[in-house]
Design a protein around this motif. Structure first.
Motif, PDB file in Angstrom:
ATOM      1  N   UNK A 111      49.480  49.190  49.921  1.00  0.00           N
ATOM      2  CA  UNK A 111      48.660  49.018  48.726  1.00  0.00           C
ATOM      3  C   UNK A 111      47.931  50.318  48.388  1.00  0.00           C
ATOM      4  N   UNK A 112      47.634  50.498  47.091  1.00  0.00           N
ATOM      5  CA  UNK A 112      46.817  51.641  46.665  1.00  0.00           C
ATOM      6  C   UNK A 112      45.358  51.371  46.993  1.00  0.00           C
TER       7      UNK A 112
ATOM      8  N   UNK B  49      39.881  59.103  39.217  1.00  0.00           N
ATOM      9  CA  UNK B  49      39.884  58.515  40.553  1.00  0.00           C
ATOM     10  C   UNK B  49      40.947  59.153  41.418  1.00  0.00           C
TER      11      UNK B  49
ATOM     12  N   UNK C 106      42.398  45.153  27.466  1.00  0.00           N
ATOM     13  CA  UNK C 106      40.984  45.508  27.586  1.00  0.00           C
ATOM     14  C   UNK C 106      40.121  44.263  27.763  1.00  0.00           C
TER      15      UNK C 106
ATOM     16  N   UNK D 259      43.311  58.148  44.750  1.00  0.00           N
ATOM     17  CA  UNK D 259      43.816  57.005  45.498  1.00  0.00           C
ATOM     18  C   UNK D 259      44.658  57.482  46.674  1.00  0.00           C
TER      19      UNK D 259
ATOM     20  N   UNK E  98      43.801  47.381  42.977  1.00  0.00           N
ATOM     21  CA  UNK E  98      45.219  47.062  42.859  1.00  0.00           C
ATOM     22  C   UNK E  98      45.599  45.850  43.690  1.00  0.00           C
TER      23      UNK E  98
ATOM     24  N   UNK F 182      39.894  46.429  36.336  1.00  0.00           N
ATOM     25  CA  UNK F 182      38.627  47.158  36.440  1.00  0.00           C
ATOM     26  C   UNK F 182      37.594  46.463  35.568  1.00  0.00           C
TER      27      UNK F 182
ATOM     28  N   UNK G 242      41.517  58.863  32.979  1.00  0.00           N
ATOM     29  CA  UNK G 242      41.416  58.237  31.661  1.00  0.00           C
ATOM     30  C   UNK G 242      40.718  59.223  30.754  1.00  0.00           C
TER      31      UNK G 242
ATOM     32  N   UNK H 201      35.285  47.800  33.546  1.00  0.00           N
ATOM     33  CA  UNK H 201      34.755  48.417  32.341  1.00  0.00           C
ATOM     34  C   UNK H 201      34.887  49.921  32.395  1.00  0.00           C
ATOM     35  N   UNK H 202      34.200  50.629  31.547  1.00  0.00           N
ATOM     36  CA  UNK H 202      34.435  52.053  31.371  1.00  0.00           C
ATOM     37  C   UNK H 202      34.081  52.911  32.569  1.00  0.00           C
ATOM     38  N   UNK H 203      33.244  52.433  33.440  1.00  0.00           N
ATOM     39  CA  UNK H 203      32.847  53.285  34.574  1.00  0.00           C
ATOM     40  C   UNK H 203      33.180  52.650  35.892  1.00  0.00           C
ATOM     41  N   UNK H 204      34.238  51.881  35.931  1.00  0.00           N
ATOM     42  CA  UNK H 204      34.532  51.123  37.122  1.00  0.00           C
ATOM     43  C   UNK H 204      35.815  51.575  37.807  1.00  0.00           C
ATOM     44  N   UNK H 205      35.839  51.378  39.112  1.00  0.00           N
ATOM     45  CA  UNK H 205      37.011  51.663  39.927  1.00  0.00           C
ATOM     46  C   UNK H 205      38.155  50.721  39.567  1.00  0.00           C
ATOM     47  N   UNK H 206      39.387  51.232  39.640  1.00  0.00           N
ATOM     48  CA  UNK H 206      40.589  50.408  39.545  1.00  0.00           C
ATOM     49  C   UNK H 206      40.870  49.770  40.897  1.00  0.00           C
TER      50      UNK H 206
ATOM     51  N   UNK I 245      40.600  53.166  28.052  1.00  0.00           N
ATOM     52  CA  UNK I 245      40.963  52.454  29.280  1.00  0.00           C
ATOM     53  C   UNK I 245      42.394  52.734  29.732  1.00  0.00           C
TER      54      UNK I 245
ATOM     55  N   UNK J 173      37.190  59.228  32.881  1.00  0.00           N
ATOM     56  CA  UNK J 173      37.172  58.649  34.223  1.00  0.00           C
ATOM     57  C   UNK J 173      38.221  59.364  35.062  1.00  0.00           C
TER      58      UNK J 173
ATOM     59  N   UNK K 293      45.809  45.819  34.120  1.00  0.00           N
ATOM     60  CA  UNK K 293      46.881  46.798  33.918  1.00  0.00           C
ATOM     61  C   UNK K 293      48.152  46.351  34.644  1.00  0.00           C
TER      62      UNK K 293
ATOM     63  N   UNK L 286      35.816  57.553  43.005  1.00  0.00           N
ATOM     64  CA  UNK L 286      35.675  57.569  41.550  1.00  0.00           C
ATOM     65  C   UNK L 286      34.784  58.768  41.276  1.00  0.00           C
TER      66      UNK L 286
END
Lengths: 112, 109
Positions: B42-43, B33, A50, B35, A103, A94, B90, A96-101, B95, B31, A33, B48
């Motif tokens: 930083x973030x 989260x 994606x 932060x 940065x 991240x 999300x 996938x669909x269930x994962x933390x972002x 995504x 989803x 992202x 989650x």
């Protein structure tokens, strides 16, 4: 653990100039992202990807291009820098669909 | 598109007080989260939590999916908790993570 590396940390350009920001991740994450954060404000999504070679526009894509030529890297180009887009640009990934972002630390853009 | 509203926009606490930060969203979250961002920093992901309740240390996140809301509770606040807290959602499984405007917390000694 992994890391997201953004380069450069500081980018100074002239109004109207084309500028490129780079992001590398070693998490082996599928999704990446680009966000823009104006001073004291929230994050706005510019582009996301994606998977390798995929590009999706966010809410703020006008004036930007993106490139995802390999899984580990995602580049953002400011096509014609304007003074009103001075901000911090944040890259995230991240798995996938269930994962933390996760940065990166950001690139601060200044336009003269 | 998906809307994310956070409240309050800013909050000042005396050290030791508790805080409750709210996040409301317009579509069901696939989803979600929370932060934290230190000024100029930083973030960092705190939770989650697309549904239910999670705890870590002095922090508790509770998401009620069918009511489209989530909260972040900070107990016994410390000056090091100062910074901005963001909620990100999300909604559609594509995504596209959308952020709220954040809650700016200042804890004074």
């Amino acid at each position: 653990g992994g890391i997201i590396t953004q380069t450069p940390k500081f980018l100074i350009g002239q109004e109207g100039q084309k500028l490129t920001l780079k992001c590398q991740q070693n998490f082996n994450h599928d999704t990446m992202y680009w966000y823009r954060q104006d001073s004291g404000k929230g994050l706005r999504l510019i582009y996301y990807s994606i998977t390798e070679n995929d590009l999706q526009k966010g809410d703020l894509s006008e004036g930007y291009d993106a490139s995802r030529e390999k899984k580990s890297s995602f580049s953002l180009t400011v096509t014609s820098a304007q003074k009103n887009e001075m901000a911090v640009f944040l890259c995230a990934s991240s798995g996938g669909s269930a994962e933390t972002l996760y940065f990166g630390s950001g690139t601060r853009l200044t336009v003269l | 598109g998906q809307q994310v509203q956070q409240s309050p926009a800013s909050l000042v606490l005396q050290e030791g007080e508790n805080a409750e930060l709210q996040c409301n969203f317009s579509s069901t979250a696939t989803r979600l989260q929370w932060f934290y961002q230190h000024p100029g920093g930083r973030l960092v992901s705190l939770f989650y939590n697309p549904s239910g309740t999670k705890h870590t240390g002095r922090l508790t996140s509770t998401t009620v999916t069918n009511e489209r809301r989530s909260s972040l509770h900070i107990s016994s606040s410390q000056t090091t908790d100062s910074g901005t807290y963001f909620c990100a959602i999300e909604a559609t499984g594509n995504y596209k993570y959308v952020f709220g405007a954040g809650t700016r917390l200042k804890v004074i000694a």
